[in-house]
Every structure is written in C-alpha cells, then in structure tokens.
Design a protein around this motif. Structure first.
Motif, PDB file in Angstrom:
ATOM      1  N   ALA A  33       8.376   5.311  -1.615  1.00  0.00           N
ATOM      2  CA  ALA A  33       7.034   4.451  -1.596  1.00  0.00           C
ATOM      3  C   ALA A  33       7.620   3.211  -2.693  1.00  0.00           C
ATOM      4  CB  ALA A  33       5.977   5.336  -2.389  1.00  0.00           C
ATOM      5  N   MET A  34       7.018   2.020  -1.907  1.00  0.00           N
ATOM      6  CA  MET A  34       7.360   0.548  -2.789  1.00  0.00           C
ATOM      7  C   MET A  34       5.841   0.263  -3.368  1.00  0.00           C
ATOM      8  SD  MET A  34      10.413   0.536  -2.239  1.00  0.00           S
ATOM      9  CE  MET A  34      10.718  -1.259  -2.652  1.00  0.00           C
ATOM     10  N   GLY A  35       5.890  -0.079  -4.539  1.00  0.00           N
ATOM     11  CA  GLY A  35       4.771  -0.397  -5.241  1.00  0.00           C
ATOM     12  C   GLY A  35       4.854  -1.962  -5.993  1.00  0.00           C
ATOM     13  N   TRP A  36       3.262  -2.278  -5.930  1.00  0.00           N
ATOM     14  CA  TRP A  36       3.532  -3.767  -6.608  1.00  0.00           C
ATOM     15  C   TRP A  36       2.618  -3.568  -7.831  1.00  0.00           C
ATOM     16  CZ3 TRP A  36       6.168  -8.285  -5.693  1.00  0.00           C
ATOM     17  CH2 TRP A  36       6.544  -8.387  -4.161  1.00  0.00           C
ATOM     18  N   PHE A  37       2.958  -3.925  -8.841  1.00  0.00           N
ATOM     19  CA  PHE A  37       2.338  -3.964 -10.306  1.00  0.00           C
ATOM     20  C   PHE A  37       2.255  -5.655 -10.460  1.00  0.00           C
ATOM     21  CE2 PHE A  37       2.004   0.483 -11.347  1.00  0.00           C
ATOM     22  CZ  PHE A  37       2.741   1.016 -10.340  1.00  0.00           C
ATOM     23  N   GLU A  46      -0.582  -3.321 -14.522  1.00  0.00           N
ATOM     24  CA  GLU A  46      -1.278  -2.477 -13.600  1.00  0.00           C
ATOM     25  C   GLU A  46      -1.090  -2.598 -12.343  1.00  0.00           C
ATOM     26  OE1 GLU A  46      -5.337  -4.341 -13.506  1.00  0.00           O
ATOM     27  OE2 GLU A  46      -4.654  -6.242 -13.044  1.00  0.00           O
ATOM     28  N   PHE A  47      -1.499  -1.477 -11.787  1.00  0.00           N
ATOM     29  CA  PHE A  47      -1.175  -1.272 -10.442  1.00  0.00           C
ATOM     30  C   PHE A  47      -2.180  -2.294  -9.471  1.00  0.00           C
ATOM     31  CE2 PHE A  47      -0.123   1.222  -6.575  1.00  0.00           C
ATOM     32  CZ  PHE A  47      -1.408   1.225  -5.757  1.00  0.00           C
ATOM     33  N   VAL A  48      -1.321  -2.707  -8.483  1.00  0.00           N
ATOM     34  CA  VAL A  48      -1.868  -3.576  -7.312  1.00  0.00           C
ATOM     35  C   VAL A  48      -1.927  -2.858  -6.093  1.00  0.00           C
ATOM     36  CG1 VAL A  48      -1.618  -5.772  -6.116  1.00  0.00           C
ATOM     37  CG2 VAL A  48      -0.931  -5.636  -8.531  1.00  0.00           C
ATOM     38  N   GLY A  49      -0.886  -2.315  -5.560  1.00  0.00           N
ATOM     39  CA  GLY A  49      -1.245  -1.617  -4.144  1.00  0.00           C
ATOM     40  C   GLY A  49       0.475  -1.127  -4.065  1.00  0.00           C
ATOM     41  N   ALA A  55       6.073   5.873   6.847  1.00  0.00           N
ATOM     42  CA  ALA A  55       4.876   5.653   7.417  1.00  0.00           C
ATOM     43  C   ALA A  55       4.164   4.417   7.752  1.00  0.00           C
ATOM     44  CB  ALA A  55       3.803   6.693   6.847  1.00  0.00           C
ATOM     45  N   GLY A  56       4.485   3.522   6.699  1.00  0.00           N
ATOM     46  CA  GLY A  56       3.608   2.101   6.746  1.00  0.00           C
ATOM     47  C   GLY A  56       2.509   2.345   6.200  1.00  0.00           C
ATOM     48  N   SER A  57       2.001   3.492   5.504  1.00  0.00           N
ATOM     49  CA  SER A  57       0.420   3.620   5.086  1.00  0.00           C
ATOM     50  C   SER A  57       0.563   2.831   3.638  1.00  0.00           C
ATOM     51  CB  SER A  57       0.321   5.072   4.813  1.00  0.00           C
ATOM     52  OG  SER A  57       1.129   5.564   4.204  1.00  0.00           O
ATOM     53  N   THR A  58      -0.702   2.099   3.399  1.00  0.00           N
ATOM     54  CA  THR A  58      -0.596   1.512   2.447  1.00  0.00           C
ATOM     55  C   THR A  58      -1.965   1.810   1.578  1.00  0.00           C
ATOM     56  OG1 THR A  58      -2.254  -0.047   3.603  1.00  0.00           O
ATOM     57  CG2 THR A  58       0.129  -0.937   3.463  1.00  0.00           C
ATOM     58  N   TYR A  59      -1.925   1.611   0.179  1.00  0.00           N
ATOM     59  CA  TYR A  59      -2.845   1.998  -0.712  1.00  0.00           C
ATOM     60  C   TYR A  59      -3.031   0.940  -1.854  1.00  0.00           C
ATOM     61  CZ  TYR A  59       1.568   3.514  -2.711  1.00  0.00           C
ATOM     62  OH  TYR A  59       2.806   3.685  -3.055  1.00  0.00           O
ATOM     63  N   TYR A  60      -4.410   0.489  -2.069  1.00  0.00           N
ATOM     64  CA  TYR A  60      -4.408  -0.574  -3.070  1.00  0.00           C
ATOM     65  C   TYR A  60      -5.431  -0.151  -4.321  1.00  0.00           C
ATOM     66  CZ  TYR A  60      -3.094  -3.019   1.102  1.00  0.00           C
ATOM     67  OH  TYR A  60      -2.223  -3.478   2.110  1.00  0.00           O
ATOM     68  N   ALA A  61      -5.474  -0.945  -5.347  1.00  0.00           N
ATOM     69  CA  ALA A  61      -6.085  -0.804  -6.409  1.00  0.00           C
ATOM     70  C   ALA A  61      -7.666  -1.421  -5.845  1.00  0.00           C
ATOM     71  CB  ALA A  61      -5.962  -1.801  -7.519  1.00  0.00           C
ATOM     72  N   ASP A  62      -8.763  -0.847  -6.662  1.00  0.00           N
ATOM     73  CA  ASP A  62      -9.917  -1.269  -6.090  1.00  0.00           C
ATOM     74  C   ASP A  62     -10.378  -2.857  -6.239  1.00  0.00           C
ATOM     75  OD1 ASP A  62     -11.457   1.684  -7.436  1.00  0.00           O
ATOM     76  OD2 ASP A  62     -10.626   1.161  -5.505  1.00  0.00           O
ATOM     77  N   ARG A  72       5.761  -4.351   5.515  1.00  0.00           N
ATOM     78  CA  ARG A  72       7.070  -4.216   5.240  1.00  0.00           C
ATOM     79  C   ARG A  72       7.887  -4.609   6.442  1.00  0.00           C
ATOM     80  NH1 ARG A  72       6.373  -0.593   8.367  1.00  0.00           N
ATOM     81  NH2 ARG A  72       6.718   1.339   8.662  1.00  0.00           N
ATOM     82  N   ASP A  73       9.015  -5.268   6.317  1.00  0.00           N
ATOM     83  CA  ASP A  73       9.734  -5.497   7.370  1.00  0.00           C
ATOM     84  C   ASP A  73      11.042  -4.590   7.349  1.00  0.00           C
ATOM     85  OD1 ASP A  73      12.029  -6.609   9.009  1.00  0.00           O
ATOM     86  OD2 ASP A  73      11.107  -8.484   8.920  1.00  0.00           O
TER      87      ASP A  73
END
Length: 124
Positions: A33-37, A46-49, A55-62, A72-73
């Motif tokens: 999993a690749m994250g951006w902070f 802090e977590f950004v997303g 899977a290419g599924s994404t998750y984000y901070a509120d 992603r490429d």
C-alpha cells in the motif's frame, strides 16, 4: 535498495492544482500500500490518503473532501497525488510512503519506506 522519490511540489496560488509524483524502485510493490502524508511547520505528520497497489483501491483523510485523488501507473511504478482547490492550509512537506502490511494504513508507523518529501506552498 528501496527508493521512493517524490517530485512535483512548488509554489502555487490558492485555488490552483498540483500533481505530486512518487517514483518507486528497488523491489516489487504490487503487494504494498502506498500512502501520502504531509507535515506542516510546527505540526505533526498527518495522513492524506493512500492506494493499495494491486487493487487500486484508494482511501483518504476526511479533510481531503474530494479535492485530492490518488492514482498509480503500473508501467512507471509511480503513484500520483492530484490536488485541486488548494488553500493555504495545504502548505506542507508531502511525503510518499510504502507499507508491506494491510492494517493501520492511516498511521505513519505502519509504513516501512519513506521518500525525502517535496515542499508544497500555497499562497493566499
């Protein structure tokens, strides 16, 4: 040797858009999993997303509120953070990170590898 190299930061005006890139090398990241902070001066990181590479599924901070998009490429082994409607509160150093696990992905401690960061400055 694992390397995560961010690029694309800079100085923009409020309301502008910016796309950050994170080029990953040194191993196969398909199971990661690749994250951006981000970290603003005087504040904690802090977590950004994030995105689960396979899977290419994404998750984000509120606080993203639909302004940011992660993609992603696979061919380029690169993850992107598209940021729209930027405001002064988005000013920070943005970091890319890789996690081999699948839990706690909103927590920086869950990530094994980190890039050096790229500065984003939004003037109001």
């Amino acid at each position: 040797q694992v390397q995560l190299v961010e690029s694309g930061g800079g100085l923009v005006q409020a309301g502008d858009s910016l796309r950050l890139s994170c080029a990953a090398s040194g191993r196969t990241f398909s199971s990661y999993a690749m994250g951006w902070f981000r970290q603003a001066p005087g504040k904690e990181r802090e977590f950004v997303g994030g995105i689960k590479w396979s899977a290419g599924s994404t998750y984000y901070a509120d606080f993203v509120k639909g302004r940011f998009t992660i993609s992603r490429d696979n061919a380029k082994n690169t993850v992107y953070l598209q940021m729209n409607s930027l405001n002064a509160e988005d000013t920070a150093v943005y970091y890319c990170a890789a996690a081999s696990g699948a839990v706690g992905l909103r927590t920086s401690a869950s990530y094994n590898y980190w890039g050096q960061g790229t500065q984003v400055t939004v003037s109001s």
